[in-house]
Structure formats: structure tokens, C-alpha cells
Design a protein around this motif. Sequence first.
Motif, PDB file in Angstrom:
ATOM      1  N   LYS A  17       0.835  -1.209   0.000  1.00  0.00           N
ATOM      2  CA  LYS A  17       0.000   0.000   0.000  1.00  0.00           C
ATOM      3  C   LYS A  17       0.862   1.249   0.000  1.00  0.00           C
ATOM      4  O   LYS A  17       0.560   2.215  -0.701  1.00  0.00           O
ATOM      5  N   MET A  20       2.162   1.836  -3.421  1.00  0.00           N
ATOM      6  CA  MET A  20       1.108   2.262  -4.341  1.00  0.00           C
ATOM      7  C   MET A  20       0.865   3.769  -4.296  1.00  0.00           C
ATOM      8  O   MET A  20       0.272   4.326  -5.217  1.00  0.00           O
ATOM      9  N   SER A  24       2.641   2.878  -9.848  1.00  0.00           N
ATOM     10  CA  SER A  24       1.539   2.031 -10.309  1.00  0.00           C
ATOM     11  C   SER A  24       1.845   0.578  -9.957  1.00  0.00           C
ATOM     12  O   SER A  24       3.015   0.188  -9.834  1.00  0.00           O
ATOM     13  N   VAL A  25       0.811  -0.206  -9.794  1.00  0.00           N
ATOM     14  CA  VAL A  25       0.979  -1.613  -9.415  1.00  0.00           C
ATOM     15  C   VAL A  25       1.911  -2.336 -10.383  1.00  0.00           C
ATOM     16  O   VAL A  25       2.794  -3.081  -9.977  1.00  0.00           O
ATOM     17  N   ILE A  28       5.549  -1.608  -9.544  1.00  0.00           N
ATOM     18  CA  ILE A  28       6.080  -1.938  -8.219  1.00  0.00           C
ATOM     19  C   ILE A  28       6.826  -3.262  -8.314  1.00  0.00           C
ATOM     20  O   ILE A  28       6.341  -4.219  -8.916  1.00  0.00           O
ATOM     21  N   PHE A  93      -5.482   1.541  -2.288  1.00  0.00           N
ATOM     22  CA  PHE A  93      -5.068   0.174  -2.572  1.00  0.00           C
ATOM     23  C   PHE A  93      -5.950  -0.460  -3.639  1.00  0.00           C
ATOM     24  O   PHE A  93      -5.465  -0.974  -4.647  1.00  0.00           O
ATOM     25  N   ALA A  96      -5.976   1.217  -7.236  1.00  0.00           N
ATOM     26  CA  ALA A  96      -4.769   0.837  -7.985  1.00  0.00           C
ATOM     27  C   ALA A  96      -4.842  -0.619  -8.426  1.00  0.00           C
ATOM     28  O   ALA A  96      -4.513  -0.954  -9.571  1.00  0.00           O
TER      29      ALA A  96
END
Length: 186
Positions: A17, A20, A24-25, A28, A93, A96
Motif C-alpha cells: 500500500k 502504491m 503504479s501496481v 512496483i 489500494f 490501484a
Amino acid sequence: MEEKNVGSRYKLAEAMKSCMKTTSVENITVKQIVEASGFSRQTFYRNFIDKYDLINWYFDRLLEESFREMGKGGTLRKGYIRKFKYIKEESLFFTAAFRVDEQNNLKEHDFIMIYEFFCALIRDKTGKIPDNRTRRLLEMYCQSAIYMTVKWALNGMKASEESLADLMIAAMPAELHELYEKLGLI
């Protein structure tokens, strides 16, 4: 799952989290997650297959909490309201996560979890596995419910949780609605 791993999993979810907030997811990395959590890559991979598995695990906690009461005599509406409130509380969370269309994504996971939950709920309440027609209706209903949940989340969650829950119930196919009424879930 061992009890000691639950704390690690939540800490990894908190690290995700945190990541994020700025990334962006899709961008990551596991390295970023473990650095933010203070854990090693080995700890991450002992708990999760990949970052999407982490997202899905965290979402499962939501579903368990939101829909548990239906099995205990609560209503579908109350379950939906709890789910939407939790998504709203964790809006960064879930917004995203809902944007991702990669493999093992949250939208597909949400569908599988809700579909299986509804099938199990019918089985538990009636003593029978839902027939083919009911399963197909559930499949269509769950897909549309996920679509509307994602749309609500990605468009800023402007509608109230209660009004969205009411729409979800109103959109239910008549045969499912009748069955859920008969089972005391509506």
C-alpha cells in the motif's frame, strides 16, 4: 497458513500500500515491497507467489469479513455494504489494484471468490449443489457485479455504499432473486 505468517502478510500488504502511493501496481517490484516492509525476498516468496498474489490475499480478508455474516443469517445487502465500505476505506489500494489487467489480477480473483462463495452458500442452505442453470446465472451476475464494483471504484466512489448495494440486488436475475429470498438472504 501458520499464525505467525499472518503478521508478516499484513506487514507486506502495508508495504505494498505504501508503494502504491507513488508507483503504479505494474511498476512496483518485489524489491520495493521488501525494502518498505523490512523483510527479505525470501520472506516475501514464502508468503506469496508474486505481488498480485499479495493483492489477492489482502482482498480475501475483505471478502471473508464482508460475507461471513450472510452465512450466519445476515443479508446480501449488508454483505455488499460492508464490502464497499472496506473498499472505500482502502481506496488507494483497491483503486490501484482494480486498474491492473495482468495475470492473477484482482478483478478475476474477485469474480472467482464471489462466485464460489455464492455457490457454497446455496449448497449450505439447500443441501444441494446449484444446478447448471443457477451456476450460469450466478456466473453472469457475478461478472456484472464485479464490473460495477470496479467502475464505482475507478470513478471516485461517488455513489453511497448503500445505493450501490441496492443496485447490485436490483440487477440480480429474477430466478436468483427468488432463490435468495427463499433462503432468507434478501
